[in-house]
Design a protein around this motif. Structure first.
Motif, short mmCIF file in Angstrom:
data_model
loop_
_atom_site.label_atom_id
_atom_site.label_comp_id
_atom_site.label_asym_id
_atom_site.label_seq_id
_atom_site.Cartn_x
_atom_site.Cartn_y
_atom_site.Cartn_z
N LEU A 189 -3.15 -97.46 17.14
CA LEU A 189 -2.92 -97.56 15.69
C LEU A 189 -2.35 -96.29 15.10
N VAL A 190 -2.73 -95.15 15.67
CA VAL A 190 -2.37 -93.85 15.10
C VAL A 190 -1.77 -92.97 16.19
N ASP A 191 -0.65 -92.32 15.87
CA ASP A 191 -0.02 -91.37 16.77
C ASP A 191 -0.61 -89.99 16.48
N TRP A 192 -1.63 -89.60 17.23
CA TRP A 192 -2.35 -88.36 16.96
C TRP A 192 -1.54 -87.15 17.40
N GLY A 198 -8.21 -75.44 14.73
CA GLY A 198 -8.44 -76.00 13.41
C GLY A 198 -9.68 -76.86 13.29
N LEU A 199 -9.88 -77.35 12.07
CA LEU A 199 -11.09 -78.09 11.73
C LEU A 199 -10.80 -79.51 11.28
N HIS A 200 -9.65 -80.02 11.61
CA HIS A 200 -9.37 -81.45 11.39
C HIS A 200 -8.36 -81.93 12.43
N LEU A 201 -8.34 -83.23 12.64
CA LEU A 201 -7.34 -83.87 13.51
C LEU A 201 -6.43 -84.72 12.65
N PHE A 202 -5.15 -84.71 12.97
CA PHE A 202 -4.15 -85.42 12.17
C PHE A 202 -3.39 -86.41 13.02
N GLY A 203 -3.02 -87.53 12.40
CA GLY A 203 -2.18 -88.50 13.09
C GLY A 203 -1.34 -89.31 12.11
N TRP A 204 -0.18 -89.79 12.58
CA TRP A 204 0.69 -90.66 11.77
C TRP A 204 0.38 -92.12 12.10
N TRP A 205 0.21 -92.92 11.07
CA TRP A 205 -0.01 -94.36 11.23
C TRP A 205 1.22 -94.98 11.89
N ARG A 206 1.01 -95.79 12.89
CA ARG A 206 2.13 -96.35 13.64
C ARG A 206 2.78 -97.55 12.94
N GLY A 207 2.04 -98.22 12.09
CA GLY A 207 2.56 -99.43 11.45
C GLY A 207 3.14 -99.17 10.07
N GLY A 208 3.24 -100.26 9.28
CA GLY A 208 3.82 -100.17 7.95
C GLY A 208 2.78 -99.92 6.87
N GLU A 209 3.27 -99.90 5.62
CA GLU A 209 2.41 -99.58 4.49
C GLU A 209 1.31 -100.62 4.29
N ALA A 210 1.67 -101.90 4.33
CA ALA A 210 0.68 -102.95 4.09
C ALA A 210 -0.44 -102.90 5.13
N GLU A 211 -0.05 -102.71 6.38
CA GLU A 211 -1.06 -102.64 7.45
C GLU A 211 -1.97 -101.42 7.26
N TYR A 212 -1.37 -100.29 6.87
CA TYR A 212 -2.20 -99.10 6.67
C TYR A 212 -3.20 -99.30 5.54
N ARG A 213 -2.73 -99.83 4.43
CA ARG A 213 -3.63 -100.00 3.29
C ARG A 213 -4.74 -101.00 3.62
N SER A 267 -9.31 -105.62 9.69
CA SER A 267 -8.02 -105.72 9.00
C SER A 267 -6.96 -106.44 9.83
N GLY A 268 -7.35 -106.89 11.00
CA GLY A 268 -6.39 -107.60 11.85
C GLY A 268 -5.57 -106.71 12.74
N GLN A 269 -5.89 -105.38 12.75
CA GLN A 269 -5.18 -104.46 13.64
C GLN A 269 -5.94 -104.41 14.97
N ARG A 270 -5.24 -104.19 16.02
CA ARG A 270 -5.89 -104.06 17.33
C ARG A 270 -5.91 -102.60 17.73
N SER A 271 -7.09 -102.08 18.01
CA SER A 271 -7.21 -100.67 18.41
C SER A 271 -7.37 -100.56 19.91
#
Length: 271
Positions: A189-192, A198-213, A267-271
């Motif tokens: 789901l997320v491109d980490w 550091g003190l946080h991990l970051f990733g970009w959502w792989r899907g679109g806006e509707a799926e992310y929300r 939400s219907g996403q597969r992890s």
């Protein structure tokens, strides 16, 4: 010039001073140097905020060359790189020949209690007097003087270094645990972003806006929340999420990831 995305306080500071923000795009290696027509650059080369990307030595040198050519000032924000979990960091811009062009700023907020609110700036010699006069104008009396003296004593006696070593060990265990869990359980789901500090991990959502929300709403329904950002990258609107972990126990980290997985399923996403 301000990295996009970046810490929102940069933009607020520029606007409060009557300046104009110009977006500087980033990629997987951090800010992309260019021949900007600007006088000030805000940058987080040691660990780009929020993505965590580390700026290469070649790009750091190009930023310094730009500052020299334009007579510009670089504000180098090193906000949490003291918490390095593996590898070795590159030298700050100021150390790489930026003594006359770089204002190096940092904070004890991450290593001490957040309400302490102590920070510092290492200034080029020509800026020491203007900064001192501006500080006297806006804050005629020393700020947090008691805390400053207590911290000085804490450092002088070696207690701060011992405290920092203990924190690094504790945060390092949490960092590696969270990194392993999210890549294994949420990697589809997320491109980490790969990170060493550091003190946080970051990733970009792989899907679109509707799926992310939908995923975010499902996560909230499961009782888990995270910080997020949006950016226009490569002509596409991207959604990023970053997970803060220092305040959590290792079991809470595991439970948080489990809830994110359930949110993905809800939400219907597969992890």
């Amino acid at each position: 010039m301000v990295e996009t995305p970046s810490y929102g306080g940069f933009r607020r500071a520029v606007r409060a001073a009557g300046g104009r923000c110009i977006d500087a795009p980033i990629d997987g290696e951090g800010i992309i140097p260019a021949a900007w027509d600007a006088r000030v650059l805000f940058v987080t080369p040691t660990r780009q905020f929020p993505t965590g990307a580390v700026l290469s030595l070649e790009r750091r040198q190009r930023l310094l060359e730009w500052a020299d050519a334009k007579g510009a000032v670089i504000i180098e924000d090193d906000y949490d790189s003291e918490f390095r979990h593996r590898g070795k960091s590159l030298e700050p811009l100021r150390v790489l020949g930026g003594e006359e062009r770089v204002v190096y700023v940092g904070s004890f907020t991450k290593s001490l209690l957040p309400p302490t609110r102590l920070g510092y700036a290492v200034l080029p010699p020509p800026l020491v007097e203007p900064f001192t006069r501006a500080q006297a104008l806006f804050e005629p009396f020393p700020v947090n003087l008691l805390e400053q003296k207590a911290l000085a004593a804490f450092m002088a006696g070696g207690a701060y270094e011992r405290h920092l070593r203990r924190m690094k060990r504790s945060y390092g265990r949490k960092f590696h645990l969270l990194s392993e869990l999210v890549k294994r359980e949420l990697g589809s789901l997320v491109d980490w972003t790969e990170s060493d500090a550091g003190l946080h991990l970051f990733g970009w959502w792989r899907g679109g806006e509707a799926e992310y929300r939908a995923f975010r709403s499902a996560g909230e329904a499961e009782g888990v929340r995270w910080s997020e950002t949006e950016a226009e990258l490569g002509g596409q609107r991207r959604f990023g999420l970053y997970l803060n972990f220092p305040h959590l126990t290792e079991e809470q980290i595991r439970e948080g990831v489990r809830r994110m997985v359930r949110g993905g399923e809800r939400s219907g996403q597969r992890s």
